[in-house]
Motif scaffolding. Sequence first.
Motif, PDB file in Angstrom:
ATOM      1  N   VAL A 278      38.940 -27.399  46.856  1.00 50.81           N
ATOM      2  CA  VAL A 278      39.427 -26.952  45.480  1.00 50.81           C
ATOM      3  C   VAL A 278      38.158 -26.320  44.805  1.00 50.81           C
ATOM      4  N   VAL A 279      38.563 -25.388  44.279  1.00 48.31           N
ATOM      5  CA  VAL A 279      37.507 -24.463  43.415  1.00 48.31           C
ATOM      6  C   VAL A 279      38.174 -24.266  42.169  1.00 48.31           C
ATOM      7  N   GLY A 280      37.674 -24.655  40.813  1.00 46.87           N
ATOM      8  CA  GLY A 280      38.661 -24.420  39.743  1.00 46.87           C
ATOM      9  C   GLY A 280      37.824 -24.940  38.451  1.00 46.87           C
ATOM     10  N   ILE A 281      38.583 -24.621  37.440  1.00 44.96           N
ATOM     11  CA  ILE A 281      38.214 -25.071  35.962  1.00 44.96           C
ATOM     12  C   ILE A 281      38.844 -26.298  35.649  1.00 44.96           C
ATOM     13  N   ILE A 282      38.034 -27.272  35.217  1.00 46.91           N
ATOM     14  CA  ILE A 282      38.555 -28.615  34.749  1.00 46.91           C
ATOM     15  C   ILE A 282      39.665 -28.428  33.380  1.00 46.91           C
ATOM     16  N   SER A 283      40.897 -28.739  33.547  1.00 46.45           N
ATOM     17  CA  SER A 283      41.685 -28.704  32.347  1.00 46.45           C
ATOM     18  C   SER A 283      41.820 -29.767  31.722  1.00 46.45           C
ATOM     19  N   GLU A 284      41.928 -30.962  32.417  1.00 48.03           N
ATOM     20  CA  GLU A 284      42.015 -32.124  31.594  1.00 48.03           C
ATOM     21  C   GLU A 284      41.009 -33.068  32.420  1.00 48.03           C
ATOM     22  N   ILE A 285      40.509 -34.123  31.607  1.00 49.13           N
ATOM     23  CA  ILE A 285      39.961 -35.209  32.162  1.00 49.13           C
ATOM     24  C   ILE A 285      40.444 -36.613  31.737  1.00 49.13           C
ATOM     25  N   ASP A 286      40.713 -37.387  32.310  1.00 45.13           N
ATOM     26  CA  ASP A 286      41.230 -38.748  31.953  1.00 45.13           C
ATOM     27  C   ASP A 286      40.621 -39.640  33.015  1.00 45.13           C
ATOM     28  N   LEU A 287      39.517 -40.030  32.726  1.00 38.54           N
ATOM     29  CA  LEU A 287      38.811 -41.302  33.406  1.00 38.54           C
ATOM     30  C   LEU A 287      38.505 -42.414  32.488  1.00 38.54           C
ATOM     31  N   GLU A 288      38.389 -43.643  33.102  1.00 41.79           N
ATOM     32  CA  GLU A 288      38.005 -44.891  32.040  1.00 41.79           C
ATOM     33  C   GLU A 288      37.251 -45.800  33.272  1.00 41.79           C
ATOM     34  N   LYS A 289      36.292 -46.598  32.379  1.00 41.68           N
ATOM     35  CA  LYS A 289      35.663 -47.589  33.249  1.00 41.68           C
ATOM     36  C   LYS A 289      36.263 -49.006  32.904  1.00 41.68           C
ATOM     37  N   VAL A 290      36.631 -49.595  33.996  1.00 36.17           N
ATOM     38  CA  VAL A 290      37.342 -50.903  33.936  1.00 36.17           C
ATOM     39  C   VAL A 290      36.713 -52.173  34.772  1.00 36.17           C
ATOM     40  N   GLN A 291      36.901 -53.331  34.354  1.00 37.77           N
ATOM     41  CA  GLN A 291      36.571 -54.430  35.237  1.00 37.77           C
ATOM     42  C   GLN A 291      37.806 -54.890  36.243  1.00 37.77           C
ATOM     43  N   GLU A 292      37.600 -54.675  37.456  1.00 34.61           N
ATOM     44  CA  GLU A 292      38.768 -55.087  38.503  1.00 34.61           C
ATOM     45  C   GLU A 292      38.053 -55.965  39.413  1.00 34.61           C
ATOM     46  N   ASN A 293      38.680 -57.159  39.574  1.00 32.91           N
ATOM     47  CA  ASN A 293      38.255 -58.075  40.695  1.00 32.91           C
ATOM     48  C   ASN A 293      36.841 -58.303  40.681  1.00 32.91           C
ATOM     49  N   GLU A 294      35.950 -58.599  39.440  1.00 37.16           N
ATOM     50  CA  GLU A 294      34.671 -58.679  39.481  1.00 37.16           C
ATOM     51  C   GLU A 294      33.716 -57.479  39.793  1.00 37.16           C
ATOM     52  N   ASN A 295      34.356 -56.547  39.625  1.00 35.59           N
ATOM     53  CA  ASN A 295      33.831 -55.200  40.104  1.00 35.59           C
ATOM     54  C   ASN A 295      33.928 -54.162  39.067  1.00 35.59           C
ATOM     55  N   GLU A 296      32.975 -53.342  38.616  1.00 36.97           N
ATOM     56  CA  GLU A 296      33.049 -52.400  37.552  1.00 36.97           C
ATOM     57  C   GLU A 296      33.667 -51.218  38.407  1.00 36.97           C
ATOM     58  N   THR A 297      34.675 -50.500  37.676  1.00 39.39           N
ATOM     59  CA  THR A 297      35.323 -49.278  38.366  1.00 39.39           C
ATOM     60  C   THR A 297      35.536 -48.130  37.538  1.00 39.39           C
ATOM     61  N   ILE A 298      35.373 -46.953  37.965  1.00 40.21           N
ATOM     62  CA  ILE A 298      35.630 -45.732  37.371  1.00 40.21           C
ATOM     63  C   ILE A 298      36.963 -45.234  37.944  1.00 40.21           C
ATOM     64  N   ARG A 299      38.017 -45.083  37.215  1.00 34.81           N
ATOM     65  CA  ARG A 299      39.175 -44.689  37.778  1.00 34.81           C
ATOM     66  C   ARG A 299      39.902 -43.693  37.040  1.00 34.81           C
TER      67      ARG A 299
ATOM     68  N   ALA B 205      40.960 -28.805  27.719  1.00 34.76           N
ATOM     69  CA  ALA B 205      41.670 -29.426  26.655  1.00 34.76           C
ATOM     70  C   ALA B 205      40.647 -29.730  25.652  1.00 34.76           C
ATOM     71  N   ASP B 206      39.178 -29.887  25.848  1.00 34.67           N
ATOM     72  CA  ASP B 206      38.474 -30.498  24.840  1.00 34.67           C
ATOM     73  C   ASP B 206      37.558 -29.230  24.391  1.00 34.67           C
ATOM     74  N   VAL B 207      37.194 -28.260  25.107  1.00 38.79           N
ATOM     75  CA  VAL B 207      36.207 -27.247  24.567  1.00 38.79           C
ATOM     76  C   VAL B 207      36.880 -25.816  24.955  1.00 38.79           C
ATOM     77  N   GLY B 208      37.923 -25.905  25.421  1.00 42.91           N
ATOM     78  CA  GLY B 208      38.418 -24.321  25.710  1.00 42.91           C
ATOM     79  C   GLY B 208      38.058 -24.129  27.000  1.00 42.91           C
ATOM     80  N   GLU B 209      38.785 -22.980  27.605  1.00 41.56           N
ATOM     81  CA  GLU B 209      38.547 -22.454  28.797  1.00 41.56           C
ATOM     82  C   GLU B 209      37.189 -21.865  29.141  1.00 41.56           C
ATOM     83  N   LYS B 210      36.430 -21.131  28.113  1.00 44.17           N
ATOM     84  CA  LYS B 210      34.951 -20.477  28.293  1.00 44.17           C
ATOM     85  C   LYS B 210      33.949 -21.492  28.392  1.00 44.17           C
ATOM     86  N   GLU B 211      34.171 -22.723  27.882  1.00 44.17           N
ATOM     87  CA  GLU B 211      32.920 -23.682  27.960  1.00 44.17           C
ATOM     88  C   GLU B 211      33.367 -24.970  28.957  1.00 44.17           C
ATOM     89  N   ALA B 212      34.508 -25.059  29.522  1.00 43.40           N
ATOM     90  CA  ALA B 212      35.089 -26.059  30.233  1.00 43.40           C
ATOM     91  C   ALA B 212      34.144 -25.736  31.687  1.00 43.40           C
TER      92      ALA B 212
END
Length: 300
Positions: free
Chosen positions: A18-39, A85-92
């Motif tokens: 895939v090659v493209g422009i990021i339209s949305e980002i929905d990432l979070e950092k959580v604790q899961e089973n004694e492990n830090e996870t980005i999901r 969604a955050d900065v517009g298409e020209k800056e994404a």
Amino acid sequence: MEDQNNTVLKQADATIEVVGIISEIDLEKVQENENETIRGRIKVKTSDTNTVPIDVYVNKYTKDKKENRTYAGWETRMQTYKSIADVGEKEATVVHIKRGQLRPQLYIDKETLQEMKSVRYSANFMNELKGVDREEAQYKAEFHVTGYIQSMVQEFDKEGEETGRIILNIQVPTYNSIEPLTIFVPEDLADAVSSLWEMGQTADFDGQIVNRAIVTEKVIKRAIGKDLVNKKYDYKNELVLTGGSEPYEEELAYAEAAIRKALADKQISLDQSKNEFEVEKNKSKAAPKASGRTLPRADF
């Protein structure tokens, strides 16, 4: 691919680029089973009408308690990547996913207890394309998968007329199971596909990921004031064939016996899940419900 007398299937190649422009980002950092996870999920726009959702799931530590080398990279991406969604298409941020994963799945829906099919996309790596000319960039959303042809049938529209396309149903061996995948053959390739492939063969399939919303508008005229505009959204999520390989030679192809065993094992797993969900639903129905009444106060 494996010994024809062996019922163990080798995991199929199932990847995306895939090659493209990021339209949305929905990432979070959580604790899961004694492990830090980005999901979470990153949506990548590859054209004015096409967007591909990419799942992200990465643990900070591996099973043997060593630090995952890819984790720091995703921390950096969370901090630096920008979306439309955050900065517009020209800056994404423009990104390239060179070898992401295509993940078909057949599963039981907890609520309806029906078998459901889905296709998800994920990535362990994602690179920013800096200094790219956004007007000239070669945006793409492509897949490559190896599979066993289960059936090929003509596609019909809602009126029962042939569309000219072929529906190609394949089975894709995964690391621990086997999953169904549907590929649509466009009309201009239908004759070639019918001549080249047949049920029971193994081949490589290439194509485009089509993941878009089709909007239709209906204008309701008003005697005075503005007319009403009702919008209807139809979502098209398809894998459309663009090419493929010759059928594999018998000694390299998936063995029919191995496919049959894998499908039987998969069905057993689905039936078990269905039974477990059914038990849970019955327990929930049988559980006493609070009446909502307040008991009279007792004076002692």
